[in-house]
Design an enzyme around this catalytic site. Sequence first.
Site, short mmCIF file in Angstrom:
data_model
loop_
_atom_site.label_atom_id
_atom_site.label_comp_id
_atom_site.label_asym_id
_atom_site.label_seq_id
_atom_site.Cartn_x
_atom_site.Cartn_y
_atom_site.Cartn_z
N LYS A 120 28.85 29.14 40.26
CA LYS A 120 28.02 28.98 40.01
C LYS A 120 27.66 27.58 40.36
O LYS A 120 26.23 27.09 40.76
CB LYS A 120 27.95 29.12 38.16
CG LYS A 120 28.05 30.35 38.19
CD LYS A 120 26.75 30.79 36.64
CE LYS A 120 27.25 32.00 36.17
NZ LYS A 120 26.36 32.46 35.78
N LYS B 188 29.74 44.48 46.03
CA LYS B 188 29.38 44.88 44.11
C LYS B 188 27.74 45.50 44.16
O LYS B 188 27.04 44.49 45.38
CB LYS B 188 30.40 43.90 43.15
CG LYS B 188 30.88 44.98 42.38
CD LYS B 188 30.81 43.88 41.25
CE LYS B 188 30.13 42.94 40.42
NZ LYS B 188 31.87 42.60 39.19
N LYS C 29 22.23 41.83 41.76
CA LYS C 29 21.50 41.00 41.38
C LYS C 29 21.03 40.38 42.55
O LYS C 29 20.10 40.36 43.30
CB LYS C 29 20.70 40.50 40.40
CG LYS C 29 20.09 41.72 39.76
CD LYS C 29 19.30 41.44 38.32
CE LYS C 29 20.93 41.29 37.60
NZ LYS C 29 20.51 41.83 35.96
#
Length: 346
Positions: free
Chosen positions: A113, A200, A203
């Site tokens: 992140k 996968k 979003k």
Amino acid sequence: MTEQRKNVLSCIQPTGHMHFGNYFGAVKNWVDLQEKYDCVYGVVDYHAMTMPYNPEKLRQNSWDIILNLVAVGVQPENLFIQSYIPEHTELGWIFNCFTSYGQLTRMTQFKDKSSQVEDKSKDSFISAGLFDYPVLQAADILIYKADYVPVGKDQGQHLELSRNIAQRFNNMVGKEYFVLPETLYTEVPKVMSTADPTRKMSKSAGEKHYINVFGEEARIRKQVKSAVTDAGASTMDVDATTGQREKGAGVQNLFKLLEACGKLDAHQALETKYNEDTLSYGELKGEVAEALVEQSAKFVAKKSELKANKKEIKYKIQQSSAEIRKRAQQTLKEVRQLTGLTNLKL
Ligand code: TRP
């Protein structure tokens, strides 16, 4: 006497849409677990502040995800909004003092992140909150003495940290105060992106990589229709263990979706055709689109019912959060006593 039911806790971040990867991979499991365990599920808005965000959107997303969760079958009395229970942050602070700085620096989600933030813009920065995120997560879990935490494999490291914190705390206070939570891994389908079945459904990869559970019917159909079927191209090779003809990643993903929707008869019939090499991908996609649209329509109908009574559902969640908060308050009372903070009783 009946055996006491185990405590289950899990949480989800309030970030926009719920896609079929989230639903089949996590949320459907939450719904099913309610039958067997005492479950509480949180919408973690404090956690959502750790990345650059918009305040109005955060609040909207929190309510939106509540509606989504209830629409797919999570019982409102099991749901809470994290910031309604400020004891999570209080325990988070206390846990900071039981967490090794070195261990936090090794968290892979933090590394992922923080590199996303760095890429974004000059103004964004890596917050201390992002670094501290797993400690708050430990508080979410331990505050309810959760036995089991259903999460994906990507959260394994955070669960390990939660156990370490609990252990360190227990060692200091000289008793087994906190329950060491276990990860509850359930066999769930890992849904891939239909646009790129090697990754996968998610979003963060962009709009074409996820199919929204509450999306428009036409869009769902279109996305299935344009699903990639030649990735890892199918051959006539037969798998030695299953005796089945092997499938490429895209075709496999479509079959998986059909199965996840509970269309087992159609799945079986198409599988037979596939093995005989008489299956057209158009037919397969048609069945998958139908199955997803059927699932989606049920949830959309339920959600609009809830939306029409939005006040009622908001009230219910405030009530359930207040009820769940009592457990958190009890824990904090005991923790304050155990850790040498000034006693609350005068
Ligand atoms: N970190 C989790 C995620 O990214 C969300 C989360 C926050 C969570 N607190 C939790 C999950 C407690 C399980 C238990 O998905």
